[in-house]
Write a protein that holds these residues in place. Sequence first.
Motif, PDB file in Angstrom:
ATOM      1  N   ARG A 406     -31.373  73.844 -19.528  1.00 13.25           N
ATOM      2  CA  ARG A 406     -32.458  74.315 -20.377  1.00 13.25           C
ATOM      3  C   ARG A 406     -33.837  74.215 -19.686  1.00 13.25           C
ATOM      4  N   TYR A 407     -34.078  73.141 -18.933  1.00 10.54           N
ATOM      5  CA  TYR A 407     -35.429  72.921 -18.383  1.00 10.54           C
ATOM      6  C   TYR A 407     -35.457  73.075 -16.871  1.00 10.54           C
ATOM      7  N   ASN A 408     -36.655  73.388 -16.449  1.00 10.55           N
ATOM      8  CA  ASN A 408     -36.875  73.493 -15.013  1.00 10.55           C
ATOM      9  C   ASN A 408     -37.238  72.108 -14.486  1.00 10.55           C
ATOM     10  N   LEU A 409     -36.290  71.418 -13.960  1.00  6.45           N
ATOM     11  CA  LEU A 409     -36.546  70.037 -13.555  1.00  6.45           C
ATOM     12  C   LEU A 409     -36.898  69.964 -12.089  1.00  6.45           C
ATOM     13  N   ASN A 410     -37.716  68.992 -11.772  1.00 11.73           N
ATOM     14  CA  ASN A 410     -38.030  68.843 -10.348  1.00 11.73           C
ATOM     15  C   ASN A 410     -36.825  68.271  -9.600  1.00 11.73           C
ATOM     16  N   ASP A 411     -36.895  68.308  -8.307  1.00  7.81           N
ATOM     17  CA  ASP A 411     -35.744  67.943  -7.482  1.00  7.81           C
ATOM     18  C   ASP A 411     -35.266  66.517  -7.730  1.00  7.81           C
ATOM     19  N   ALA A 412     -36.250  65.630  -7.811  1.00  6.87           N
ATOM     20  CA  ALA A 412     -35.880  64.220  -8.000  1.00  6.87           C
ATOM     21  C   ALA A 412     -35.115  64.028  -9.302  1.00  6.87           C
ATOM     22  N   LYS A 413     -35.640  64.667 -10.367  1.00  6.00           N
ATOM     23  CA  LYS A 413     -35.015  64.537 -11.682  1.00  6.00           C
ATOM     24  C   LYS A 413     -33.616  65.141 -11.654  1.00  6.00           C
ATOM     25  N   ARG A 414     -33.552  66.336 -11.024  1.00  7.73           N
ATOM     26  CA  ARG A 414     -32.279  67.054 -10.939  1.00  7.73           C
ATOM     27  C   ARG A 414     -31.241  66.187 -10.193  1.00  7.73           C
ATOM     28  N   LYS A 415     -31.690  65.561  -9.096  1.00  5.79           N
ATOM     29  CA  LYS A 415     -30.790  64.731  -8.300  1.00  5.79           C
ATOM     30  C   LYS A 415     -30.260  63.561  -9.144  1.00  5.79           C
ATOM     31  N   GLN A 416     -31.189  63.020  -9.910  1.00  8.36           N
ATOM     32  CA  GLN A 416     -30.810  61.888 -10.765  1.00  8.36           C
ATOM     33  C   GLN A 416     -29.738  62.303 -11.786  1.00  8.36           C
ATOM     34  N   MET A 417     -29.971  63.555 -12.374  1.00  9.13           N
ATOM     35  CA  MET A 417     -29.014  64.063 -13.372  1.00  9.13           C
ATOM     36  C   MET A 417     -27.643  64.291 -12.740  1.00  9.13           C
ATOM     37  N   VAL A 418     -27.650  64.877 -11.544  1.00  4.03           N
ATOM     38  CA  VAL A 418     -26.376  65.178 -10.869  1.00  4.03           C
ATOM     39  C   VAL A 418     -25.613  63.884 -10.579  1.00  4.03           C
ATOM     40  N   GLU A 419     -26.374  62.888 -10.115  1.00  8.44           N
ATOM     41  CA  GLU A 419     -25.729  61.599  -9.823  1.00  8.44           C
ATOM     42  C   GLU A 419     -25.117  60.987 -11.089  1.00  8.44           C
ATOM     43  N   MET A 420     -25.889  61.133 -12.171  1.00  8.39           N
ATOM     44  CA  MET A 420     -25.422  60.592 -13.456  1.00  8.39           C
ATOM     45  C   MET A 420     -24.136  61.286 -13.888  1.00  8.39           C
ATOM     46  N   ILE A 421     -24.127  62.661 -13.781  1.00  8.95           N
ATOM     47  CA  ILE A 421     -22.926  63.421 -14.159  1.00  8.95           C
ATOM     48  C   ILE A 421     -21.745  62.979 -13.285  1.00  8.95           C
ATOM     49  N   ASN A 422     -22.029  62.836 -12.013  1.00 10.43           N
ATOM     50  CA  ASN A 422     -20.976  62.447 -11.080  1.00 10.43           C
ATOM     51  C   ASN A 422     -20.389  61.073 -11.434  1.00 10.43           C
ATOM     52  N   SER A 423     -21.276  60.096 -11.626  1.00 12.11           N
ATOM     53  CA  SER A 423     -20.752  58.741 -11.859  1.00 12.11           C
ATOM     54  C   SER A 423     -20.069  58.631 -13.225  1.00 12.11           C
ATOM     55  N   GLU A 424     -20.640  59.329 -14.223  1.00 13.12           N
ATOM     56  CA  GLU A 424     -20.021  59.246 -15.554  1.00 13.12           C
ATOM     57  C   GLU A 424     -18.663  59.942 -15.586  1.00 13.12           C
ATOM     58  N   SER A 425     -18.551  61.081 -14.864  1.00 12.62           N
ATOM     59  CA  SER A 425     -17.246  61.757 -14.878  1.00 12.62           C
ATOM     60  C   SER A 425     -16.219  60.936 -14.097  1.00 12.62           C
ATOM     61  N   LYS A 426     -16.685  60.221 -13.059  1.00 17.08           N
ATOM     62  CA  LYS A 426     -15.757  59.329 -12.345  1.00 17.08           C
ATOM     63  C   LYS A 426     -15.294  58.197 -13.277  1.00 17.08           C
ATOM     64  N   ARG A 427     -16.265  57.661 -14.037  1.00 17.34           N
ATOM     65  CA  ARG A 427     -15.921  56.572 -14.967  1.00 17.34           C
ATOM     66  C   ARG A 427     -14.870  57.063 -15.974  1.00 17.34           C
ATOM     67  N   LEU A 428     -15.120  58.306 -16.464  1.00 16.40           N
ATOM     68  CA  LEU A 428     -14.193  58.880 -17.432  1.00 16.40           C
ATOM     69  C   LEU A 428     -12.794  59.034 -16.816  1.00 16.40           C
ATOM     70  N   ALA A 429     -12.781  59.536 -15.571  1.00 19.28           N
ATOM     71  CA  ALA A 429     -11.490  59.740 -14.898  1.00 19.28           C
ATOM     72  C   ALA A 429     -10.770  58.411 -14.721  1.00 19.28           C
ATOM     73  N   ARG A 430     -11.543  57.360 -14.347  1.00 13.21           N
ATOM     74  CA  ARG A 430     -10.944  56.034 -14.168  1.00 13.21           C
ATOM     75  C   ARG A 430     -10.349  55.513 -15.476  1.00 13.21           C
ATOM     76  N   MET A 431     -11.139  55.747 -16.533  1.00  8.40           N
ATOM     77  CA  MET A 431     -10.705  55.288 -17.851  1.00  8.40           C
ATOM     78  C   MET A 431      -9.378  55.927 -18.243  1.00  8.40           C
ATOM     79  N   ILE A 432      -9.351  57.258 -18.040  1.00  4.33           N
ATOM     80  CA  ILE A 432      -8.125  57.999 -18.387  1.00  4.33           C
ATOM     81  C   ILE A 432      -6.966  57.497 -17.526  1.00  4.33           C
ATOM     82  N   GLN A 433      -7.282  57.317 -16.224  1.00  5.06           N
ATOM     83  CA  GLN A 433      -6.235  56.859 -15.317  1.00  5.06           C
ATOM     84  C   GLN A 433      -5.690  55.489 -15.752  1.00  5.06           C
ATOM     85  N   THR A 434      -6.607  54.601 -16.136  1.00  5.18           N
ATOM     86  CA  THR A 434      -6.174  53.268 -16.559  1.00  5.18           C
ATOM     87  C   THR A 434      -5.244  53.356 -17.769  1.00  5.18           C
TER      88      THR A 434
END
Length: 607
Positions: A406-434
């Motif tokens: 929705r928003y035009n985010l600056n690079d730093a913010k965007r990077k932070q969001m991508v990292e968050m998506i990455n780590s949360e989806s990994k957490r989810l995958a781990r949870m499912i795997q467990t």
Amino acid sequence: MRSRRQWPGRVTLGYISVLTVAFIMAMLAAWSSLAEGMEGSAYDWMFRTQPPKAETADSVIVAFDEKALGATGGMRNIRRTLATALERIKSESPAVVVIDIVLPDATDTGDDIILERALAATPNLVLGSEVVPNADRWEDPQPAFRQHAKAVGHVHASPDPVNRKIPLEVIAGRDRRWAMALEAFRLRSGAAVIEESLDSLQVGQTTIPTRRETGRALYIRYVSGIPQISVVAPSFAGVRGKVVFIGVTAQSAARDRLMTPFGRMMTGVEIHAQAYETMAHGQFLAPASLSSVAAVCLLLTVAAGCIFAFLSGWAAYLTAGALLLFAQVIPHLAFSRGSIFPYLAPAAAAWLSVFAAAAWQYFVVRRQLRKSESDRARYQQAIHFVTHEMRSPLTAIQGSSELMGRYNLNDAKRKQMVEMINSESKRLARMIQTFLDIERLTDGQMDIRSEAFDAADVIGPCLERARPLAERKQIELHVAEIEPLTLSGDRELMEYAVYNLLTNAVKYSPAETVVTISAKRDQNNLRVSVRDQGIGMDEKELRSIFQKFYRTKKAEASGEVGTGIGLSIVEQIVNHHGGRMEVTSEPGRGSCFTMVLPAAASKLVSQ
Ligand code: ADP
């Protein structure tokens, strides 16, 4: 959750024990004094409902009846009357003559001489002898009479109070006498001797089933139709070729009137004639052996056990009903085959074991039903918890991706969001795997990896992961002693187990306490312990904590979130590595959970 097919606790050690007790009780009841009277009545009942085959009588009774005694001057003249009758009987050529009148003492010499002459002229003569009451000796016929007899037999019956049998053998002093009826049968068969074995007598071609320890009891198959002739009858034509039993039947004189299973009274001479008929027609009845009775009862118990183990509801009750009916019929079936089977033993075995089996299964099934209901409730709770847990990483992923779109985010913010998506989806995958691993582990489908790793490498990360949780409660995580050990097994599962014990210790401890972890070698085992100063548990709770979905009341009340599956998985992991869990705990003082792993799964690093 996958459900596995199994017999729901149906044939267990408890079930077998209950049936064994029922069997033993039935056996005890069957040989108690209570049974004796009942067995007699049951025998008489079967006796009446299953009469023997009708056969032509081979014997004749020559009776001193009321009429004869009246006509000959009574018992006083019995020897003279007997002598006259013997003369007349002899001329009709009987096969055997049995005199059921004991003639011990000498009386009026004239009568005795006439009688002796008549006895001497009688072929195949059997005389009677009896044991002197309260003395251990025989009262035999006087020698003058006895010398003419082919055999002397005893005249005893065995009323109990019903006279169902006679002893074929009676011993007094050092002398043994066979029953008169048996001696008569021997003479009739032309056998010289009676051969003996432990459980039968052999007379010519006939084997008489009768056990030595029962005094050679012979069960009499009472028949109707043994002809009776008065000793003063005008003709004795009926005795030709027959075995003649001479005795007193007059009510006023007969000493030995006994009850028969038919509920009628019978005199001694009639009973001996009946015993003879039983042998002559080979219609024997013999008690079933103890081992066969026990075997049948055992089979009934096993059958009752199987019915309630493999059937349920109406099918079980109807089949059990049929079994009970069959147990009542067994003695009748046996009787029709000449075997006297106790009535109470199979009935008691069937009733007690059916009752025990039905009660056991009823309570076990009810308990299981209750358990599965509470399991389901806990399982649902767990599912709620799991879905709730999964929702938080999902929400984070969803929110971040929406923001990015929705928003035009600056690079730093965007990077932070991508990292968050990455780590949360990994957490989810781990949870499912467990969760998947847990399910597969429970079902025994998962292969356990086998790799070597240092104990410290597992414990370290677990401590790091648990630290934020501990800090929130100001709990100190203290490392007591970590020996340099190498473990072999599944590293991820081990980590899961250690982490679980650590987080439990933190969860169930009050603030400002200490949780201590240690790893040491003890003889052939490696012991990884987590000790806390928390709420603790009592003995009863300790027994249940490894059950899936179990939580103590104190844990529920503590407000700590939980599913009650963690420890069940920890235990399975440890078991899969060939180890076991040890727990000590005291309410209010704390707990200590120890994973004991065998040396096979661990080895000391040589330094
Ligand atoms: P959860 O912690 O999710 O409830 P667990 O299977 O890990 O499930 O533990 C089962 C139960 O055992 C807990 O609910 C709690 O009642 C009890 N328990 C486990 N660890 C401890 C501990 N360190 N101190 C006291 N109680 C404990």
